[in-house]
Design a protein around this motif. Sequence first.
Motif, PDB file in Angstrom:
ATOM      1  N   UNK A 116       0.821  -1.205   0.000  1.00 47.11           N
ATOM      2  CA  UNK A 116       0.000   0.000   0.000  1.00 47.11           C
ATOM      3  C   UNK A 116       0.858   1.259   0.000  1.00 47.11           C
ATOM      4  N   UNK A 117       2.108   1.147   0.449  1.00 45.18           N
ATOM      5  CA  UNK A 117       2.986   2.303   0.551  1.00 45.18           C
ATOM      6  C   UNK A 117       3.750   2.586  -0.740  1.00 45.18           C
ATOM      7  N   UNK A 118       3.652   1.705  -1.740  1.00 44.86           N
ATOM      8  CA  UNK A 118       4.387   1.896  -2.990  1.00 44.86           C
ATOM      9  C   UNK A 118       3.781   3.064  -3.759  1.00 44.86           C
ATOM     10  N   UNK A 119       4.622   3.948  -4.253  1.00 47.74           N
ATOM     11  CA  UNK A 119       4.103   5.148  -4.903  1.00 47.74           C
ATOM     12  C   UNK A 119       3.618   4.876  -6.323  1.00 47.74           C
ATOM     13  N   UNK A 120       2.900   5.826  -6.886  1.00 44.04           N
ATOM     14  CA  UNK A 120       2.258   5.645  -8.190  1.00 44.04           C
ATOM     15  C   UNK A 120       3.277   5.397  -9.302  1.00 44.04           C
TER      16      UNK A 120
ATOM     17  N   UNK B  54      13.529   4.040   4.489  1.00 47.42           N
ATOM     18  CA  UNK B  54      12.230   3.726   5.087  1.00 47.42           C
ATOM     19  C   UNK B  54      11.241   3.280   4.024  1.00 47.42           C
ATOM     20  N   UNK B  55      11.243   3.977   2.891  1.00 47.45           N
ATOM     21  CA  UNK B  55      10.347   3.610   1.791  1.00 47.45           C
ATOM     22  C   UNK B  55      10.627   2.203   1.285  1.00 47.45           C
ATOM     23  N   UNK B  56      11.889   1.860   1.133  1.00 45.33           N
ATOM     24  CA  UNK B  56      12.255   0.538   0.625  1.00 45.33           C
ATOM     25  C   UNK B  56      11.899  -0.561   1.616  1.00 45.33           C
TER      26      UNK B  56
END
Length: 434
Positions: free
Chosen positions: A123-127, A190-192
């Motif tokens: 859900x956190x993966x960007x467009x 953090x994103x990864x």
Amino acid sequence: MKNMLKGLGAALCVALPFLAQAPADAATPAGAGAADQALVQRGAYLAQLGDCAACHTAPKGKPFAGGLPMNTPMGRIYVTNITPDAQTGIGGYTEADFARALREGVAKDGHNLYPAMPYPSYAKVNDDDVKALYAFFMHGVAPVQQANRESDIKWPLNMRWPLMFWNMAFLQKGAYRDKPGKDVAWNRGAYLVQGLGHCGSCHTPRGVAFQESALDESGSAFLSGALLDGWFASNLTGEHNAGLGRWSDEDLRTFLKTGANRHASAFGAMTSVINNSTQALSDQDIAAMSAYLKSLPPVGGDGAAAYTYDPQATKVSLDRPANDAGARVYTAFCMHCHGVDGRGFAPMLAPLAGNPNVLAKDASSLINVTLNGTGDLVINGVPSPFPMPGFAAVLDDKQIADVLSFVRAGWNNGAPAVGAAEVAKLRQSTQAGR
């Protein structure tokens, strides 16, 4: 519902991908324009580094065609075909359909996916990254006409509509947003780790409904270690014995690149992650992930002082192994690889003295790897020359319990002993069907 979700834990996959420039030889459809090629290549890299093939490609099967069986206490589920075949795969998916399945766990026809698919993390993966993945799966993967298999789970446990309520309770929608006050590298890491990497799917404890107890560092349980499918996924916080507290930044970067360092070696599902995923990361993204993980405060410790090496008492036992059942097994089967001093020959042969997996309160991983061994680490196409062999056919439950108790007490490790009943339980669960 709780039992159904708990049984699906074995299907969770581990990966630590990064989202960066693709290699020049990534799969690209003939006739695609320059812009499309770049997008497909980038998506190919994301899929490779996300280890998507590990779950969606069956042994000797065609890439991403599904069919991989995953055992649960209620029966088997079979991973789906995600090639662009219009009849049996995802060829009919729009980008919006693909994004909804990836980030919300809902298929094109509206049925809910099992949370074995770690969509609470995705859900956190960007467009932009969703777009690249979609381009790859639509245009960089060969379509395979292979029908999906229904699960072996019997009614009523095979009903999926209750998962709507699970999603309402535990799914947090919205792509990752940079945290104020943190630098570019920390936010990248953090994103990864939290997003497509879905590290928490294995390394974070589960709640009563099998939900992850925390989805980021704001929850104290995040990445503090968890039992999953006969393995204990390690504590990735700054805890100084069973976690990463004694690891330097270089230690962690080396582990992600090669699967081994002076403290430990990868085994279990992490072997696949190293082989198919993290060894391909750019130095920049490895550094970002390391920066984020090394920033996590210590969680999950037992209050013991930081480990210090002391070989004296263990050396006495090894000098007179006849007086110690565990020492007898160690000298016969373990000492030649792991050494009299317990320090092994890192990074080729893992140390046992001070190894976080040895110091962990839960001994499941040690029992499992002793029974069943581990697959080869393959770095840059070269297999490790000394993979851990399995001893299930050689040692009985008491012998394994004795030697692991010896190791967990040795060299000042100070970890709890292992019982023969624990070994018997894991032997039964991991050897079934072999």
